[in-house]
Scaffold this motif. Sequence first.
Motif, short mmCIF file in Angstrom:
data_model
loop_
_atom_site.label_atom_id
_atom_site.label_comp_id
_atom_site.label_asym_id
_atom_site.label_seq_id
_atom_site.Cartn_x
_atom_site.Cartn_y
_atom_site.Cartn_z
N GLU A 10 50.77 36.14 -8.13
CA GLU A 10 49.95 37.18 -7.50
C GLU A 10 50.25 37.25 -6.01
O GLU A 10 50.53 38.31 -5.46
N ALA A 11 50.20 36.09 -5.34
CA ALA A 11 50.60 36.00 -3.92
C ALA A 11 51.85 35.14 -3.88
O ALA A 11 51.78 33.92 -4.00
N ASP A 53 54.04 44.39 -12.95
CA ASP A 53 53.35 44.48 -14.23
C ASP A 53 51.93 43.97 -14.03
O ASP A 53 51.66 42.77 -14.04
N ALA A 54 51.03 44.91 -13.84
CA ALA A 54 49.64 44.57 -13.54
C ALA A 54 48.79 45.81 -13.72
O ALA A 54 49.30 46.93 -13.84
N SER A 55 47.49 45.62 -13.73
CA SER A 55 46.60 46.76 -13.71
C SER A 55 46.77 47.47 -12.37
O SER A 55 47.34 46.91 -11.42
N LYS A 69 47.91 46.91 -6.57
CA LYS A 69 47.66 47.20 -5.15
C LYS A 69 47.36 45.91 -4.38
O LYS A 69 47.79 45.76 -3.24
N GLN A 70 46.64 45.00 -5.01
CA GLN A 70 46.36 43.72 -4.37
C GLN A 70 47.65 42.93 -4.14
O GLN A 70 47.83 42.30 -3.09
N MET A 71 48.55 42.96 -5.12
CA MET A 71 49.83 42.25 -4.98
C MET A 71 50.66 42.82 -3.84
O MET A 71 51.32 42.09 -3.09
N LEU A 84 56.92 41.58 2.01
CA LEU A 84 58.27 41.83 1.48
C LEU A 84 58.26 43.00 0.49
O LEU A 84 59.15 43.85 0.52
N LEU A 85 57.28 43.03 -0.37
CA LEU A 85 57.21 44.12 -1.34
C LEU A 85 56.89 45.44 -0.66
O LEU A 85 57.45 46.49 -1.01
#
Length: 248
Positions: free
Chosen positions: A96-97, A158-160, A165-167, A173-174
């Motif tokens: 996640e982080a 790959d997430a909700s 958005k949190q990631m 970097l992203l």
Amino acid sequence: MAVIQQQTSEQNAPSNVPENVRPGAHPGARPSGQAKRPICPQCERALRACICACVRRVDCQTEVLILQHPAEVHHVKGSARLLHLCLPKSAIVVGEAFDANALQQHLNANGKTSVLLYPDSVVFGSTLVAKTGSVASVPAASSHQPGSDAAIRLVLIDASWRHSKQMLLQSPLLRALPRYALTEVPASRYQIRQAHAEDQLSTFEACTYALMQVESHNQQIGNLLQAFDAFNALQIQFGVNNLLRVKK
């Protein structure tokens, strides 16, 4: 910081899985640690829900890096694992982080330019323009040809929607990556998971349509949709027989 757990498709790809293999009949099955149910070592699902029969191997020049939120790892309706098994040049990183140094290595591997498949980007001529306004010298999807020197790596989250958005917020970097947003794609074929908007696609579908645009002459990519349809049909069949629950 999350510990990066990488899985490459070549390590996990099922070998010569026949198309008529039934769920629960995987030849390489084994119990997983202390799990009560026997687990397939390839798709990492319970044997009776094994999806390896849905896998269609597709060879692409484009690499795919799947950044998977921990909540999606064992989600029964998730499509990322199937995508990973279909694409030899793919990897899954769970977290996640992310640790910046480890993530940077993934993004810079093999000299390819990493492009984030995510909304709010603009395609300008032969370049991809990120939401921040930075420009990357990457061919636009419509002009990219297999075998070109400017091959890219598609980065998927790959997430909700909320978790994705949190990631992004937690990873400079992203956020700094050039982005590519899909436009004018077909309606979702995802029959087993409800989208919050009509234009939302599963991770599997979004990657498939992006690859179709990036490698427009690669006829194999259409086989991914066959894999996805088989996955939907298998999950529906299994759900009707074993997992039918009254919605609350």
